[in-house]
Write an enzyme that holds these catalytic residues in place. Sequence first.
Site, PDB file in Angstrom:
ATOM      1  CG  HIS A  19      -1.961  -0.987   1.301  1.00 26.72           C
ATOM      2  ND1 HIS A  19      -2.182  -1.750   2.429  1.00 26.72           N
ATOM      3  CD2 HIS A  19      -2.887  -1.375   0.389  1.00 26.72           C
ATOM      4  CE1 HIS A  19      -3.196  -2.560   2.204  1.00 26.72           C
ATOM      5  NE2 HIS A  19      -3.642  -2.357   0.973  1.00 26.72           N
ATOM      6  CE  LYS A  43     -11.801  -6.292   0.915  1.00 24.11           C
ATOM      7  NZ  LYS A  43     -10.623  -5.639   0.328  1.00 24.11           N
ATOM      8  NE  ARG A  93      -2.522  -8.308  -4.177  1.00 25.42           N
ATOM      9  CZ  ARG A  93      -3.494  -8.160  -3.298  1.00 25.42           C
ATOM     10  NH1 ARG A  93      -3.285  -7.497  -2.197  1.00 25.42           N
ATOM     11  NH2 ARG A  93      -4.670  -8.690  -3.500  1.00 25.42           N
ATOM     12  CB  SER A 131      -4.612  -6.234   4.302  1.00 22.41           C
ATOM     13  OG  SER A 131      -3.973  -5.035   3.984  1.00 22.41           O
TER      14      SER A 131
END
Length: 173
Positions: A19, A43, A93, A131
Amino acid sequence: MTPRIGVYPGTFDPITLGHVDIIRRGAKLVDELVVGVTTNASKSPMFSVEERIAMVEREVAAIGGAIRVVAFDSLLMDFAEAQGARMIVRGLRAVADFEYEYQMAGMNQQINPRVETVFLMADVSLQPIASKLVKEIALYGGPIDRFVTPAVRDEVTARVAAIGRKGSPRNDG
């Protein structure tokens, strides 16, 4: 001249080195980068929105430039419009990211054609970091030093200690 404002949205739960890399690089593309910390209950956040905002503010303080960190709980395009943004910055990614992000960019373009989406590839060394995986590794007692800053590591470690680790201690023999 109207300032170029971009938005980099995410849950940042926790903020990772990936990030920070995207924020550093995205900030070079605009006059002001708004890091939008979203409330995404689906999440299962480890940290509250307020804690994540404080974490992001601390981690980006050394980057310089005009970076603001703001919470939001709305459609991304509504948030971007409210911030005066004309660009959404997204990090990629892997190919799986691209598929999802491509679809989202298309939907967002339909909602608000005045806002463009710009994709930045994560640095090769940071591409596997997510994360969700950082939290999972930490919850099982694994090392997360290579994925987050020392300050974030300490916060995650403290939170895991407070909520309890998963699994049983390692038995190496």
